[in-house]
Design an enzyme around this catalytic site. Structure first.
Site, PDB file in Angstrom:
ATOM      1  N   LYS A 175       0.880  -1.177   0.000  1.00 30.37           N
ATOM      2  CA  LYS A 175       0.000   0.000   0.000  1.00 30.37           C
ATOM      3  C   LYS A 175       0.910   1.217   0.000  1.00 30.37           C
ATOM      4  CE  LYS A 175      -1.639   2.686   3.034  1.00 30.37           C
ATOM      5  NZ  LYS A 175      -1.411   3.939   2.268  1.00 30.37           N
ATOM      6  N   GLU A 250      10.885   2.168   9.335  1.00 30.28           N
ATOM      7  CA  GLU A 250      11.726   3.324   8.963  1.00 30.28           C
ATOM      8  C   GLU A 250      10.928   4.567   9.319  1.00 30.28           C
ATOM      9  OE1 GLU A 250      14.669   3.001   7.755  1.00 30.28           O
ATOM     10  OE2 GLU A 250      14.752   1.108   6.667  1.00 30.28           O
ATOM     11  N   CYS A 284      13.594  11.737   5.043  1.00 27.72           N
ATOM     12  CA  CYS A 284      13.758  11.343   6.452  1.00 27.72           C
ATOM     13  C   CYS A 284      15.195  11.565   6.928  1.00 27.72           C
ATOM     14  CB  CYS A 284      13.318   9.905   6.658  1.00 27.72           C
ATOM     15  SG  CYS A 284      14.122   8.756   5.550  1.00 27.72           S
TER      16      CYS A 284
HETATM   17  P1  NAD Z   1       1.147  10.659   8.204  1.00 31.57           P
HETATM   18  O1  NAD Z   1       1.985  10.406   9.375  1.00 31.57           O
HETATM   19  O2  NAD Z   1      -0.325  10.557   8.362  1.00 31.57           O
HETATM   20  O3  NAD Z   1       1.539   9.671   6.994  1.00 31.57           O
HETATM   21  C1  NAD Z   1       2.828   9.222   6.746  1.00 31.57           C
HETATM   22  C2  NAD Z   1       2.684   8.012   5.823  1.00 31.57           C
HETATM   23  O4  NAD Z   1       2.062   6.961   6.532  1.00 31.57           O
HETATM   24  C3  NAD Z   1       1.790   8.260   4.609  1.00 31.57           C
HETATM   25  O5  NAD Z   1       2.356   7.621   3.500  1.00 31.57           O
HETATM   26  C4  NAD Z   1       0.460   7.616   4.968  1.00 31.57           C
HETATM   27  O6  NAD Z   1      -0.224   7.118   3.833  1.00 31.57           O
HETATM   28  C5  NAD Z   1       0.888   6.500   5.875  1.00 31.57           C
HETATM   29  N1  NAD Z   1      -0.090   6.173   6.885  1.00 31.57           N
HETATM   30  C6  NAD Z   1      -0.754   7.031   7.678  1.00 31.57           C
HETATM   31  N2  NAD Z   1      -1.565   6.368   8.504  1.00 31.57           N
HETATM   32  C7  NAD Z   1      -1.417   5.064   8.240  1.00 31.57           C
HETATM   33  C8  NAD Z   1      -1.985   3.887   8.761  1.00 31.57           C
HETATM   34  N3  NAD Z   1      -2.852   3.905   9.773  1.00 31.57           N
HETATM   35  N4  NAD Z   1      -1.622   2.707   8.222  1.00 31.57           N
HETATM   36  C9  NAD Z   1      -0.742   2.650   7.217  1.00 31.57           C
HETATM   37  N5  NAD Z   1      -0.143   3.728   6.688  1.00 31.57           N
HETATM   38  C10 NAD Z   1      -0.488   4.931   7.193  1.00 31.57           C
HETATM   39  O7  NAD Z   1       1.361  12.094   7.705  1.00 31.57           O
HETATM   40  P2  NAD Z   1       1.886  12.851   6.439  1.00 31.57           P
HETATM   41  O8  NAD Z   1       1.230  14.174   6.486  1.00 31.57           O
HETATM   42  O9  NAD Z   1       1.719  12.066   5.179  1.00 31.57           O
HETATM   43  O10 NAD Z   1       3.403  13.018   6.772  1.00 31.57           O
HETATM   44  C11 NAD Z   1       3.699  13.697   7.985  1.00 31.57           C
HETATM   45  C12 NAD Z   1       4.952  13.253   8.572  1.00 31.57           C
HETATM   46  O11 NAD Z   1       5.282  11.930   8.277  1.00 31.57           O
HETATM   47  C13 NAD Z   1       6.109  14.053   8.061  1.00 31.57           C
HETATM   48  O12 NAD Z   1       6.218  15.247   8.741  1.00 31.57           O
HETATM   49  C14 NAD Z   1       7.263  13.151   8.337  1.00 31.57           C
HETATM   50  O13 NAD Z   1       7.665  13.345   9.666  1.00 31.57           O
HETATM   51  C15 NAD Z   1       6.678  11.779   8.224  1.00 31.57           C
HETATM   52  N6  NAD Z   1       7.054  11.087   6.984  1.00 31.57           N
HETATM   53  C16 NAD Z   1       8.185  10.383   7.037  1.00 31.57           C
HETATM   54  C17 NAD Z   1       8.614   9.728   5.906  1.00 31.57           C
HETATM   55  C18 NAD Z   1       9.890   8.933   5.924  1.00 31.57           C
HETATM   56  O14 NAD Z   1      10.497   8.754   4.904  1.00 31.57           O
HETATM   57  N7  NAD Z   1      10.303   8.411   7.074  1.00 31.57           N
HETATM   58  C19 NAD Z   1       7.880   9.807   4.733  1.00 31.57           C
HETATM   59  C20 NAD Z   1       6.701  10.545   4.723  1.00 31.57           C
HETATM   60  C21 NAD Z   1       6.282  11.189   5.880  1.00 31.57           C
END
Ligand code: NAD
Length: 476
Positions: A175, A250, A284
């Protein structure tokens, strides 16, 4: 000019869409315009994917390493052939510049080729036993993997999530982020076109919480692989615990960059500034907290600001752009909130600190200095084009600041002193340390963090072993 493709899920090798399913509107972050409608899974779709994953695992666990290698090298070749199309898709749905998107394709090519070799080197061992007895240790694929990939590397993240399980002989339900689905589908399509059986790797999309609860609650799934925020990661680890799943997590970071008084300041600046604004800082391992020795602070600060001001911000498809838009409206809102809060706490905003234009989600490359520790941005991952520069008196204070936060993903050290390089690399709590470099990854190197940045590794032999379980067999 590549047009944006029709969106679908890929379940059991078939494209699935329509049928009254809910949809998610995919937006081009450079324009704010809707470019596609993504079908979202209902419970029956997820059940079909689970059934297929179970069947796929039965088949793929018995595949020979040579069969897996052939699929991986075939997919790598197809990705290279389709590099330009895939890169343009990624830029349209995520915003990053085309050269950055092309590099992501190459990262996948390198990783798939590496795993094609590595999966042929999954060695067990024979233990020393008296005559007539035999004990061996073998590795087997862990089973069907639920893999959740975020939007910041729309090509590279799905590549990581698919490559290792497939090399190990697992099946995988991917996903990827609903905001960047077409890039993930393009990567999966390369694998399928290279001969991967349809049940072995599938792509679903949905309401993230519904999908993760459904998949992680199923007895079919044996492993969770997640990349994303620490908050969501902690939540998913709890769900995974109910089925005692293996996990590779990660999570977030807050990259400290220690710049010592014996650093080559010009080389440091020429390297870290472009790296800071890569992917508009939505990385990240992005260098974020610049922990600078006071004796070189002013020089470093002035050089940083000069270079940040020179970064051309624009549509990622425009060859003149060096930094694209942020990926979604949540990020520009987060920048406004975090930078506003830093200002309130007395920080200096030396450049940037505001949105660019009134179309899409552009944000100016930003430099903050003298930011107090109680400002939110000193504690929360900014995930945006903002660098925080603060002066420190000595090595002890600098290392203490680097280790202050619960994160431990990537750290960077700039110093010409060999003893200091080694000492600080040892002292800093991080999964990856760059000494006088920002290049901290590679197909053959483990990528992962410690503390709240997660556990387990992707890439390298470690990423493959994360998809294997050990079996000890004793014969009397
Ligand atoms: P978020 O935390 O809601 O989502 C981060 C990711 O997790 C998204 O791809 C989302 O689809 C997925 N996700 C969210 N809830 C989930 C669930 N219950 N089950 C499975 N997947 C889920 O928020 P966002 O606004 O997309 O990103 C915010 C923060 O997330 C950023 O500020 C950053 O800190 C972090 N982030 C980190 C990485 C990384 O490479 N480690 C990548 C994207 C976002």
């Amino acid at each position: 000019m590549t047009t944006y493709p029709e969106l679908a899920m890929i379940i059991a090798g078939e494209r699935v869409s329509g049928g009254g399913r809910r949809t998610h509107a995919v937006v081009n972050p450079a324009t704010g315009e809707v470019i596609g409608q993504l079908p979202l899974a209902d419970p029956a779709d997820l059940d079909r994917a689970l059934e297929a994953a179970q069947n796929g695992f039965r088949v793929w666990r018995k595949s020979t390493p040579q069969q897996r290698a052939a699929v991986l090298t075939g997919a790598a070749r197809l990705m290279l052939e389709r590099q330009e199309d895939i890169a343009r898709i990624a830029t349209q749905e995520q915003g990053k510049t085309l050269p950055e998107a092309r590099i992501e394709v190459l990262m996948n090519v390198g990783l798939f080729n590496f795993y094609a070799g590595e999966c042929q080197r999954i060695y067990g061992r024979a233990l020393v036993r008296p005559e007539g007895q035999r004990s061996t240790v073998t590795y087997e694929p862990v089973g069907p993997v639920a893999a959740f990939a975020p939007w910041n590397f729309p090509i590279g993240n799905p590549g990581r999530k698919l490559g290792a399980p497939i090399a190990a002989g697992c099946s995988v339900i991917l996903k990827s982020a609903e905001e960047t689905p077409a890039s993930a589908l393009a990567v999966l399509q390369c694998l399928l076109d290279a001969g991967l059986p349809g049940d072995v790797a599938q792509a679903v999309f949905g309401v993230p919480d519904e999908v993760s609860r459904h998949l992680l609650g199923s007895p079919v799934i044996r492993k969770l692989s997640f990349t994303g925020s620490t908050v969501i990661g902690k939540h998913l680890v709890k769900l995974a615990a109910d089925n005692a799943l293996r996990t590779t997590m990660e999570l977030g970071g807050h990259g400290p960059v220690l710049v010592f008084d014996d650093a080559d300041v010009t080389r440091a600046l020429d390297t870290v500034v472009p790296h800071k604004y890569r992917n508009a800082g939505q990385v990240c391992v992005s260098p974020t907290r610049f922990i600078v020795h006071q004796d070189v602070f002013e020089r470093f600060r002035d050089g940083f600001v000069e270079r940040a001001k020179a970064v051309t911000v624009g549509d990622g498809l425009d060859p003149a752009s060096r930094m694209g838009p942020m990926a979604n409206a949540r990020r520009t809102e987060a920048m406004d909130r975090l930078i506003g809060d830093a200002r309130t706490h007395g920080a200096n905003v030396l450049t940037g600190g505001e949105r660019v234009g009134n179309r899409g989600f552009f944000y100016a490359p930003t430099v903050l200095t003298e930011v107090p520790l109680d400002a939110a941005i000193m504690n929360e991952e900014p995930f945006g084009p903002v660098a925080i520069l603060n002066p420190y008196a000595d090595e002890e204070a600098m290392v203490a600041e680097a280790n202050r936060l619960p994160y431990g993903l990537a750290a960077y050290v700039w110093s010409e002193g060999a003893r200091r390089q080694q000492r600080v690399a040892r002292e800093v709590e991080a999964g990856m340390v760059g000494i006088n470099t920002t290049m901290i990854g590679g197909a053959d190197a483990p990528f992962g963090g410690v503390k709240w940045s997660g556990h387990g590794s992707e890439d390298g032999p470690e990423g493959l072993h994360a998809c294997l379980v050990i079996k000890a067999i004793h014969e009397g």
